[in-house]
Design an enzyme around this catalytic site. Structure first.
Site, PDB file in Angstrom:
ATOM      1  N   ARG A 179     -12.085  23.728  20.870  1.00  0.00           N
ATOM      2  CA  ARG A 179     -10.890  22.927  21.134  1.00  0.00           C
ATOM      3  C   ARG A 179     -11.213  21.454  21.405  1.00  0.00           C
ATOM      4  O   ARG A 179     -10.404  20.733  21.964  1.00  0.00           O
ATOM      5  CB  ARG A 179     -10.095  23.527  22.317  1.00  0.00           C
ATOM      6  CG  ARG A 179      -9.313  24.768  21.923  1.00  0.00           C
ATOM      7  CD  ARG A 179      -8.659  25.441  23.097  1.00  0.00           C
ATOM      8  NE  ARG A 179      -9.612  25.920  24.081  1.00  0.00           N
ATOM      9  CZ  ARG A 179     -10.350  27.036  23.937  1.00  0.00           C
ATOM     10  NH1 ARG A 179     -10.230  27.767  22.857  1.00  0.00           N
ATOM     11  NH2 ARG A 179     -11.221  27.401  24.859  1.00  0.00           N
ATOM     12  N   ASN A 230      -0.383   8.114  15.212  1.00  0.00           N
ATOM     13  CA  ASN A 230      -1.373   7.032  15.208  1.00  0.00           C
ATOM     14  C   ASN A 230      -1.891   6.729  16.612  1.00  0.00           C
ATOM     15  O   ASN A 230      -3.044   6.346  16.802  1.00  0.00           O
ATOM     16  CB  ASN A 230      -0.787   5.787  14.546  1.00  0.00           C
ATOM     17  CG  ASN A 230      -0.799   5.905  13.023  1.00  0.00           C
ATOM     18  OD1 ASN A 230      -1.394   6.838  12.488  1.00  0.00           O
ATOM     19  ND2 ASN A 230      -0.168   4.984  12.341  1.00  0.00           N
ATOM     20  N   HIS A 244     -17.443  22.934  20.382  1.00  0.00           N
ATOM     21  CA  HIS A 244     -16.432  23.619  21.192  1.00  0.00           C
ATOM     22  C   HIS A 244     -15.175  23.787  20.329  1.00  0.00           C
ATOM     23  O   HIS A 244     -14.766  22.849  19.647  1.00  0.00           O
ATOM     24  CB  HIS A 244     -16.122  22.768  22.433  1.00  0.00           C
ATOM     25  CG  HIS A 244     -15.224  23.438  23.418  1.00  0.00           C
ATOM     26  ND1 HIS A 244     -13.891  23.687  23.147  1.00  0.00           N
ATOM     27  CD2 HIS A 244     -15.452  23.913  24.657  1.00  0.00           C
ATOM     28  CE1 HIS A 244     -13.340  24.281  24.176  1.00  0.00           C
ATOM     29  NE2 HIS A 244     -14.271  24.451  25.107  1.00  0.00           N
ATOM     30  N   LYS A 265       5.860   9.545  14.134  1.00  0.00           N
ATOM     31  CA  LYS A 265       4.942   8.644  13.431  1.00  0.00           C
ATOM     32  C   LYS A 265       4.079   7.852  14.415  1.00  0.00           C
ATOM     33  O   LYS A 265       2.860   7.738  14.275  1.00  0.00           O
ATOM     34  CB  LYS A 265       5.753   7.685  12.555  1.00  0.00           C
ATOM     35  CG  LYS A 265       4.988   6.536  11.988  1.00  0.00           C
ATOM     36  CD  LYS A 265       3.988   6.984  10.967  1.00  0.00           C
ATOM     37  CE  LYS A 265       3.010   5.887  10.621  1.00  0.00           C
ATOM     38  NZ  LYS A 265       2.103   6.254   9.555  1.00  0.00           N
ATOM     39  N   TYR A 300       0.813  -1.218   0.000  1.00  0.00           N
ATOM     40  CA  TYR A 300       0.000   0.000   0.000  1.00  0.00           C
ATOM     41  C   TYR A 300       0.851   1.275   0.000  1.00  0.00           C
ATOM     42  O   TYR A 300       0.381   2.326  -0.417  1.00  0.00           O
ATOM     43  CB  TYR A 300      -0.941   0.003   1.210  1.00  0.00           C
ATOM     44  CG  TYR A 300      -2.066  -0.987   1.064  1.00  0.00           C
ATOM     45  CD1 TYR A 300      -3.253  -0.627   0.425  1.00  0.00           C
ATOM     46  CD2 TYR A 300      -1.943  -2.297   1.539  1.00  0.00           C
ATOM     47  CE1 TYR A 300      -4.279  -1.541   0.274  1.00  0.00           C
ATOM     48  CE2 TYR A 300      -2.970  -3.216   1.396  1.00  0.00           C
ATOM     49  CZ  TYR A 300      -4.137  -2.832   0.760  1.00  0.00           C
ATOM     50  OH  TYR A 300      -5.154  -3.740   0.601  1.00  0.00           O
ATOM     51  N   THR A 302       6.863   1.911   9.595  1.00  0.00           N
ATOM     52  CA  THR A 302       6.617   2.339  10.970  1.00  0.00           C
ATOM     53  C   THR A 302       7.396   1.413  11.905  1.00  0.00           C
ATOM     54  O   THR A 302       7.272   0.191  11.807  1.00  0.00           O
ATOM     55  CB  THR A 302       5.111   2.235  11.270  1.00  0.00           C
ATOM     56  OG1 THR A 302       4.428   2.951  10.251  1.00  0.00           O
ATOM     57  CG2 THR A 302       4.783   2.802  12.636  1.00  0.00           C
ATOM     58  N   CYS A 360      -2.097  -0.157  10.972  1.00  0.00           N
ATOM     59  CA  CYS A 360      -1.356   0.976  11.557  1.00  0.00           C
ATOM     60  C   CYS A 360      -1.828   1.280  12.972  1.00  0.00           C
ATOM     61  O   CYS A 360      -1.119   1.051  13.945  1.00  0.00           O
ATOM     62  CB  CYS A 360      -1.557   2.219  10.690  1.00  0.00           C
ATOM     63  SG  CYS A 360      -1.204   1.899   8.973  1.00  0.00           S
TER      64      CYS A 360
HETATM   65  N1  SAJ Z   1     -11.914   4.626  13.415  1.00  0.00           N
HETATM   66  C1  SAJ Z   1     -12.902   4.748  14.377  1.00  0.00           C
HETATM   67  N2  SAJ Z   1     -13.301   5.999  14.767  1.00  0.00           N
HETATM   68  C2  SAJ Z   1     -12.760   7.126  14.209  1.00  0.00           C
HETATM   69  C3  SAJ Z   1     -11.756   7.001  13.241  1.00  0.00           C
HETATM   70  C4  SAJ Z   1     -11.350   5.735  12.865  1.00  0.00           C
HETATM   71  O1  SAJ Z   1     -13.414   3.754  14.901  1.00  0.00           O
HETATM   72  O2  SAJ Z   1     -13.175   8.217  14.619  1.00  0.00           O
HETATM   73  C5  SAJ Z   1     -11.435   3.291  13.024  1.00  0.00           C
HETATM   74  C6  SAJ Z   1     -11.605   2.961  11.551  1.00  0.00           C
HETATM   75  O3  SAJ Z   1     -12.860   2.451  11.277  1.00  0.00           O
HETATM   76  C7  SAJ Z   1     -10.500   1.954  11.333  1.00  0.00           C
HETATM   77  C8  SAJ Z   1      -9.398   2.453  12.260  1.00  0.00           C
HETATM   78  O4  SAJ Z   1     -10.034   3.279  13.211  1.00  0.00           O
HETATM   79  O5  SAJ Z   1     -10.885   0.658  11.761  1.00  0.00           O
HETATM   80  C9  SAJ Z   1      -8.292   3.217  11.600  1.00  0.00           C
HETATM   81  O6  SAJ Z   1      -8.771   4.024  10.546  1.00  0.00           O
HETATM   82  P1  SAJ Z   1      -8.219   5.479  10.192  1.00  0.00           P
HETATM   83  O7  SAJ Z   1      -8.942   5.959   9.006  1.00  0.00           O
HETATM   84  O8  SAJ Z   1      -8.256   6.341  11.387  1.00  0.00           O
HETATM   85  O9  SAJ Z   1      -6.682   5.271   9.900  1.00  0.00           O
HETATM   86  P2  SAJ Z   1      -5.843   4.306   8.926  1.00  0.00           P
HETATM   87  O10 SAJ Z   1      -5.357   3.150   9.752  1.00  0.00           O
HETATM   88  O11 SAJ Z   1      -6.547   3.987   7.675  1.00  0.00           O
HETATM   89  O12 SAJ Z   1      -4.602   5.280   8.581  1.00  0.00           O
HETATM   90  C10 SAJ Z   1      -3.841   5.820   9.645  1.00  0.00           C
HETATM   91  C11 SAJ Z   1      -3.669   7.330   9.425  1.00  0.00           C
HETATM   92  N3  SAJ Z   1      -3.156   7.957  10.636  1.00  0.00           N
HETATM   93  C12 SAJ Z   1      -3.746   9.061  11.188  1.00  0.00           C
HETATM   94  O13 SAJ Z   1      -4.765   9.544  10.748  1.00  0.00           O
HETATM   95  C13 SAJ Z   1      -3.050   9.649  12.367  1.00  0.00           C
HETATM   96  C14 SAJ Z   1      -2.739   7.580   8.261  1.00  0.00           C
HETATM   97  O14 SAJ Z   1      -2.450   8.964   8.120  1.00  0.00           O
HETATM   98  C15 SAJ Z   1      -1.423   6.800   8.454  1.00  0.00           C
HETATM   99  O15 SAJ Z   1      -0.539   6.984   7.372  1.00  0.00           O
HETATM  100  C16 SAJ Z   1      -1.770   5.331   8.542  1.00  0.00           C
HETATM  101  O16 SAJ Z   1      -2.586   5.145   9.695  1.00  0.00           O
HETATM  102  C17 SAJ Z   1      -0.473   4.545   8.640  1.00  0.00           C
HETATM  103  O17 SAJ Z   1      -0.082   3.935   7.633  1.00  0.00           O
HETATM  104  O18 SAJ Z   1       0.188   4.591   9.685  1.00  0.00           O
END
Ligand code: SAJ
Length: 425
Positions: free
Chosen positions: A244, A208, A242, A204, A12, A119, A258
């Site tokens: 913040r 996450n 809000h 990094k 990916y 990572t 991730c």
């Molecule tokens: N999820 C929730 N609630 C939310 C947001 C996400 O339950 O409010 C769940 C999603 O359904 C999923 C998981 O979390 O199962 C992760 O999804 P995601 O869209 O938050 O993130 P990833 O894993 O697809 O991608 C993340 C990203 N990191 C951040 O947003 C900080 C991306 O920028 C990174 O490059 C990627 O991890 C990575 O490769 O590390």
């Protein structure tokens, strides 16, 4: 002479990165241990789902700038973009990083640059990668430049984010970081920040982890709301006015390679001190089991129940099932003897048999939405209800128009409004 780049790992991250460099005029050799993936890429096709990727790969292959192979070649820069999974005891598995690093040793020449993108736990570049590269006999930081530059792109928007996001580059020394910066600057439109390798690794992981901890908070809110008889989604919507506050969304758990993995790299390093990080992981990991228990409770009076699962990928509109919470939900339900009809229009390869839409709904007693694929919004509850035995729908993502499902005769349940207690508690 055109600069040559060798990208190790064509998943990916590696494949989009390799093809973007190729479309920016570099000669790129993409390397993967998966011979089938190599063969698919060389004919201008892709082995993963990512919007827009096929067009870029096809153009890169047709231009002659991108070639794929199972072995590395000599190059000016080597980019390691291989997976760093976790072991069953939640430790970083650096096997692929080690294998990729060792595979390039015979090809490294004075003046080369090696960049790790995977990572990794803090200290990996310094304490794990450098000793391997030192086996070349080249003086690190002088004859061989080394940097860590994490990918930060969101699956589903990889191509856009690779170009537009800012980038962090941690160098073994300043000159290593600058060389890596000059390379990425060929296509990165966001700002590029330079630091040391261990700080870049920590940046990094914290990005996450920030998201994981916030999702855990949202999931805890969903559990509390169920107990208190309020609607978590309304609380989130109102609290987020809000300036913040940015509450995240609850759901059936956190998946993907991730966010559900990276925080463990910190817990592994400092288990006594990484407290909130470890707790967030536990809270998120418990969600699929809470969801399965909710389903079982809801079907208590149904004999030989069948559940229609909508979506098994870890999030909407992607085909990736790695660490997907759906796997845990499915296993729990199977253990309880629930029959399943599993439908996911994005996923081609899965550990369990996938059904067509109608088969998944046939004789079903409950619809359980686990993944927020856009097309699920357009399902026709009226038509689907005719196939079912009982009409119950559980939405764990707040995706469906539950009023329409109600009109079609369904009893509706939304995660965030309903008790989520564990059955054995
Ligand atoms: N999820 C929730 N609630 C939310 C947001 C996400 O339950 O409010 C769940 C999603 O359904 C999923 C998981 O979390 O199962 C992760 O999804 P995601 O869209 O938050 O993130 P990833 O894993 O697809 O991608 C993340 C990203 N990191 C951040 O947003 C900080 C991306 O920028 C990174 O490059 C990627 O991890 C990575 O490769 O590390």
């Amino acid at each position: 002479m055109t600069a040559q780049i060798c990208v190790l790992g064509l998943g990916y991250i590696g494949l989009p990165t390799a093809s973007i460099f190729a479309s920016n005029g570099f000669k790129v050799q993409g390397v993967d241990i998966n011979a089938t993936a190599v063969e698919i890429i060389n004919r201008g096709d892709i082995h993963i789902e990512e919007p827009g990727l096929k067009t870029v790969v096809q153009a890169a292959i047709n231009s002659g700038n991108l070639k794929a192979s199972t072995l590395p070649v000599e190059a000016d820069t080597f980019i390691l973009a291989v997976p760093t999974p976790i072991t069953s005891d939640k430790k970083a598995d650096l096997t692929f990083v080690e294998a990729a690093a060792r595979s390039i040793l015979p090809y490294l020449r004075p003046g080369n640059l090696v960049i790790l993108e995977s990572t990794s736990p803090p200290g990996t570049t310094q304490d794990f990668l450098l000793p391997i590269l030192a086996e070349t006999g080249l003086e690190l930081g002088k004859d061989l430049y080394v940097a860590y530059s994490p990918e930060r792109v969101l699956p589903g928007q990889i191509l856009k984010e690779l170009i537009q996001n800012s980038r962090i580059i941690g160098g073994l020394n300043r000159v290593s970081a600058e060389k890596a910066r000059d390379l990425y600057a060929s296509f990165v439109e966001g700002e590029i920040f330079l630091t040391d390798a261990t700080t870049a690794e920590m940046v990094k992981l914290m990005e996450n982890t920030y998201r994981d901890v916030n999702i855990a908070l949202a999931n805890e809110l969903a559990v509390l709301s169920g107990d208190l008889g309020i609607n978590a989604w309304e609380v989130i919507e109102l609290a987020n006015h809000h300036p913040r506050v940015h509450l995240h969304k609850p759901g059936p758990g956190v998946g993907g390679h991730c966010i559900s993995v990276d925080p463990w790299f910190l817990v592994e390093r400092l288990p006594q001190d990484a407290k909130i990080i470890g707790l967030a992981r536990q809270i998120n990991d418990e969600m699929p089991h809470r969801v399965a228990d909710l389903v079982v409770r809801s079907l208590r009076d149904v004999k030989d129940p069948k559940v229609t699962i909508l979506g098994v990928s870890y999030k909407g509109n992607v085909d990736d099932v790695r660490e997907s919470p759906a796997l845990e939900v499915i296993e729990d339900l199977e253990k309880k003897g629930v029959r399943l009809g599993i439908y996911d229009p994005h996923v081609k390869h899965f550990s369990h048999e996938l059904a067509g839409l109608e088969d998944a709904f046939l004789d079903s007693d409950c619809v359980l939405l686990l993944t927020d694929h856009s097309e699920f919004k357009y399902l026709n509850p009226q038509e689907l209800s005719k196939l079912m035995r009982h009409r119950l729908v559980i939405d764990t993502r707040k995706l469906l128009d539950l009023a329409a499902w109600q009109q079609a005769g369904f009893e509706t349940t939304l995660l965030g409004r309903v008790g989520l207690g564990r059955e054995n508690e």
